[in-house]
Design a protein around this motif. Structure first.
Motif, PDB file in Angstrom:
ATOM      1  N   ILE A 100       0.864  -1.193   0.000  1.00 17.68           N
ATOM      2  CA  ILE A 100       0.000   0.000   0.000  1.00 17.68           C
ATOM      3  C   ILE A 100       0.893   1.233   0.000  1.00 17.68           C
ATOM      4  O   ILE A 100       1.808   1.333   0.820  1.00 17.68           O
ATOM      5  CB  ILE A 100      -0.858   0.058   1.295  1.00 17.68           C
ATOM      6  N   ASP A 101       0.587   2.184  -0.900  1.00 23.54           N
ATOM      7  CA  ASP A 101       1.225   3.494  -0.804  1.00 23.54           C
ATOM      8  C   ASP A 101       0.168   4.422  -0.207  1.00 23.54           C
ATOM      9  O   ASP A 101      -0.817   4.768  -0.863  1.00 23.54           O
ATOM     10  CB  ASP A 101       1.666   3.983  -2.187  1.00 23.54           C
ATOM     11  N   ALA A 102       0.383   4.815   1.043  1.00 27.52           N
ATOM     12  CA  ALA A 102      -0.620   5.619   1.748  1.00 27.52           C
ATOM     13  C   ALA A 102      -0.296   7.110   1.711  1.00 27.52           C
ATOM     14  O   ALA A 102      -0.952   7.908   2.374  1.00 27.52           O
ATOM     15  CB  ALA A 102      -0.748   5.138   3.190  1.00 27.52           C
ATOM     16  N   GLY A 103       0.720   7.483   0.933  1.00 26.18           N
ATOM     17  CA  GLY A 103       1.070   8.906   0.834  1.00 26.18           C
ATOM     18  C   GLY A 103       0.198   9.619  -0.189  1.00 26.18           C
ATOM     19  O   GLY A 103      -0.654   9.005  -0.838  1.00 26.18           O
ATOM     20  N   ASN A 104       0.423  10.925  -0.340  1.00 30.48           N
ATOM     21  CA  ASN A 104      -0.317  11.702  -1.344  1.00 30.48           C
ATOM     22  C   ASN A 104       0.399  11.591  -2.675  1.00 30.48           C
ATOM     23  O   ASN A 104       1.165  12.462  -3.061  1.00 30.48           O
ATOM     24  CB  ASN A 104      -0.396  13.174  -0.926  1.00 30.48           C
ATOM     25  N   ALA A 105       0.178  10.473  -3.377  1.00 32.61           N
ATOM     26  CA  ALA A 105       0.897  10.250  -4.636  1.00 32.61           C
ATOM     27  C   ALA A 105       0.104  10.792  -5.814  1.00 32.61           C
ATOM     28  O   ALA A 105      -1.123  10.887  -5.771  1.00 32.61           O
ATOM     29  CB  ALA A 105       1.134   8.758  -4.834  1.00 32.61           C
ATOM     30  N   LEU A 122       2.299  -8.864  -7.551  1.00 34.21           N
ATOM     31  CA  LEU A 122       2.050  -8.093  -6.319  1.00 34.21           C
ATOM     32  C   LEU A 122       0.852  -7.165  -6.510  1.00 34.21           C
ATOM     33  O   LEU A 122       0.662  -6.592  -7.582  1.00 34.21           O
ATOM     34  CB  LEU A 122       3.284  -7.255  -5.963  1.00 34.21           C
ATOM     35  N   HIS A 123       0.046  -7.040  -5.457  1.00 35.55           N
ATOM     36  CA  HIS A 123      -1.069  -6.081  -5.483  1.00 35.55           C
ATOM     37  C   HIS A 123      -0.534  -4.746  -4.999  1.00 35.55           C
ATOM     38  O   HIS A 123      -0.014  -4.663  -3.883  1.00 35.55           O
ATOM     39  CB  HIS A 123      -2.193  -6.518  -4.541  1.00 35.55           C
ATOM     40  N   PHE A 124      -0.679  -3.733  -5.821  1.00 36.36           N
ATOM     41  CA  PHE A 124      -0.235  -2.406  -5.392  1.00 36.36           C
ATOM     42  C   PHE A 124      -1.480  -1.559  -5.173  1.00 36.36           C
ATOM     43  O   PHE A 124      -2.298  -1.384  -6.073  1.00 36.36           O
ATOM     44  CB  PHE A 124       0.663  -1.766  -6.453  1.00 36.36           C
ATOM     45  N   VAL A 125      -1.609  -1.056  -3.968  1.00 41.38           N
ATOM     46  CA  VAL A 125      -2.811  -0.318  -3.593  1.00 41.38           C
ATOM     47  C   VAL A 125      -2.444   1.130  -3.280  1.00 41.38           C
ATOM     48  O   VAL A 125      -1.731   1.402  -2.303  1.00 41.38           O
ATOM     49  CB  VAL A 125      -3.473  -0.967  -2.349  1.00 41.38           C
TER      50      VAL A 125
END
Ligand code: 6PG
Length: 465
Positions: A100-105, A122-125
């Motif tokens: 999970i990328d939880a930043g403001n991308a 891989l699951h990228f969320v």
């Protein structure tokens, strides 16, 4: 024995708060950070929650602490650091693991990363997290992108830590690939517009009516008990009421009037324009932050350029309250229109009503109005005509007009409120002026035009110039 249910990488303000929130809800959490010397103090601050936290000094140790299939959450600066960390961690993970990328991308980056990681199974969320530090710690609003499998895996964890609105967790799988980060970006765009409109009203009260900060703060606190009830009005009231302990002056009077911005507001505008839409209130807010940063030029221009010729009485506070409500409605309408356009463009099938629902608690733009907006979104589009928004906008637009008119006369800038009014006046005009634009285009470029009295594409019989 790897036992951690989730790994949080990045122990800055937001990452630490999320890790503690997860630990508090009973999840075993592995934590790691680029600067490894942050880990021990974090675990010490976690006190009783440290029993659910495992610090790892190396990336290998961090991954090894995770139960399979693994879930890793990055809360690190957006941009290149995310690509670097993905390149480092991907070889250590197995197919079926989730990152999970939880930043403001930027959602464009998220789409690219999701595709690249899908090749490795891989699951990228990409997940939008709103609510600042307090939200992350005690209940954020979470906008989840990525695959259905990723969501199924994450759902129990995220529903446990999210804010709730009347028992409903403020988290949703808003759509595939970059949809979570796109929705968060537009959330922030609307946040910019709302903050700017509040600041404009503050300017009218401060510079037009001569009110001191704490009086404005008291008025805002009062508004927070009415239809403007919202976190941002509450924050503004608080900010205006606090005094600097050293000088005794209101702290807002000592803060430099040059606003920062990290990019999400600007991205909203860029993406809206790419989609052929205009979120003019958000554009105005992004632009106003840019002008605010030109402090030296403003100081010179104030001396060199003439002011408005007349002063004007300021509108009554009740009219300002109603103007702000009308402006806020337009800001939300424009943001939701951008999301609707993106949903069509990318085939995301965004459930806009659900998005409004998960913003009723936890996030920065939470407000009484979002409940009304969610109700309107559950009705038939077009949104601007759906009740109760239509009536609320119609009942308050006269105040918006009066406030903008007085501000213009007094030379007090209200770019976002003006943009809201210009949008309103453009949208409720069946016959606009683009017929002349089409004629101009045809005169100089033979671009052609549609006629109102017959079908097809036409050209004018323009004389030579
Ligand atoms: C939130 C906020 C949060 C942050 C943004 C805005 O929803 O919790 O939007 O993400 O405040 O980074 O930042 P800028 O104003 O610096 O662009």
């Amino acid at each position: 024995m790897p036992t951690s249910r989730i790994g949080v990488y990045g122990l800055g303000t937001m990452g630490s708060a999320l890790a503690l929130n997860l630990a508090e809800h009973g999840f075993a959490v592995a934590v790691a950070n680029r600067e490894t010397d942050w880990i021990a103090p974090f675990l010490q601050r976690a006190a009783g929650l440290a029993a659910n936290l495992t610090g790892a000094e190396t990336l290998e140790g961090f991954v090894a602490a995770l139960a399979k299939p693994r879930v890793v959450l990055f809360m690190i600066p957006s941009g290149a650091p995310v690509d670097e960390m993905l390149a480092r961690i991907a070889p250590l993970l197995d197919p079926g693991d989730t990152v999970i990328d939880a930043g403001n991308a930027d959602f464009n980056d998220t789409r690219r990363r999701a595709l690249a990681l899908a090749d490795a199974g891989l699951h990228f969320v990409g997940m939008g997290v709103s609510g600042g530090e307090a939200g992350a710690r005690h209940g954020p609003s979470l906008m989840v992108g990525g695959s259905d499998q990723g969501w199924t895996r994450l759902r129990p964890i995220l529903e446990a830590i999210a804010a709730t609105y009347e028992g409903d967790p403020c988290v949703a799988h808003v759509g595939p690939d970059g949809a979570g980060h796109f929705v968060k970006t537009v959330h922030n765009g609307m946040e910019y517009a709302d903050m700017q409109m509040i600041a404009e009203i503050y300017g009218l009260l401060r510079d037009g009516a001569g009110w001191p900060a704490d009086r404005i703060g008291t008025l805002f606190a009062d508004w927070d008990r009415g239809p403007l009830h919202s976190y941002l009005i509450e924050v503004s009231a608080l900010a205006l009421s606090v005094r600097d302990p050293e000088t005794g002056q209101p702290i807002v009077d000592l803060i430099a009037d040059a606003a920062g911005q990290k990019g999400t507001g600007r991205w909203t505008v860029i993406e809206a324009l790419k989609l052929g839409r205009s979120a003019s209130t958000i554009e105005a807010a992004v632009g106003a932050r840019a002008w605010s940063a030109q402090k030296d030029l403003r100081a010179l221009a104030e001396r060199a350029l003439p002011a408005a010729a007349q002063s004007a009485d300021m509108p009554a506070p009740q009219d300002m309250e109603r103007a702000l409500l009308a402006g806020r409605i337009v800001g939300l309408l424009q943001g939701f229109e951008v999301m609707a356009a993106a949903s069509d463009e990318f085939g995301w099938q965004l459930d806009l009503a659900r998005i409004a629902e998960i913003w009723r608690a936890g996030c920065i733009i939470r407000s009484a109005l979002l409940n009304d907006l969610a109700a309107a979104l559950r009705r038939d589009p077009p949104l601007v005509l759906a009740e109760p928004l239509r009536t609320m906008l119609g009942d308050n637009v006269d105040a918006l007009r009066a406030v903008v008119a007085r501000a213009v006369r007094a030379g007090l800038p209200v770019p976002a409120l003006s943009a809201a009014l210009a949008w309103y006046d453009s949208i409720r005009r069946a016959r606009g002026t683009a017929n002349l634009i089409q004629a101009q285009r045809d005169v100089f470029g033979a671009h052609g035009f549609a006629r109102i009295d017959r079908p097809g594409q036409h050209h004018g019989d323009w004389p030579e110039m």
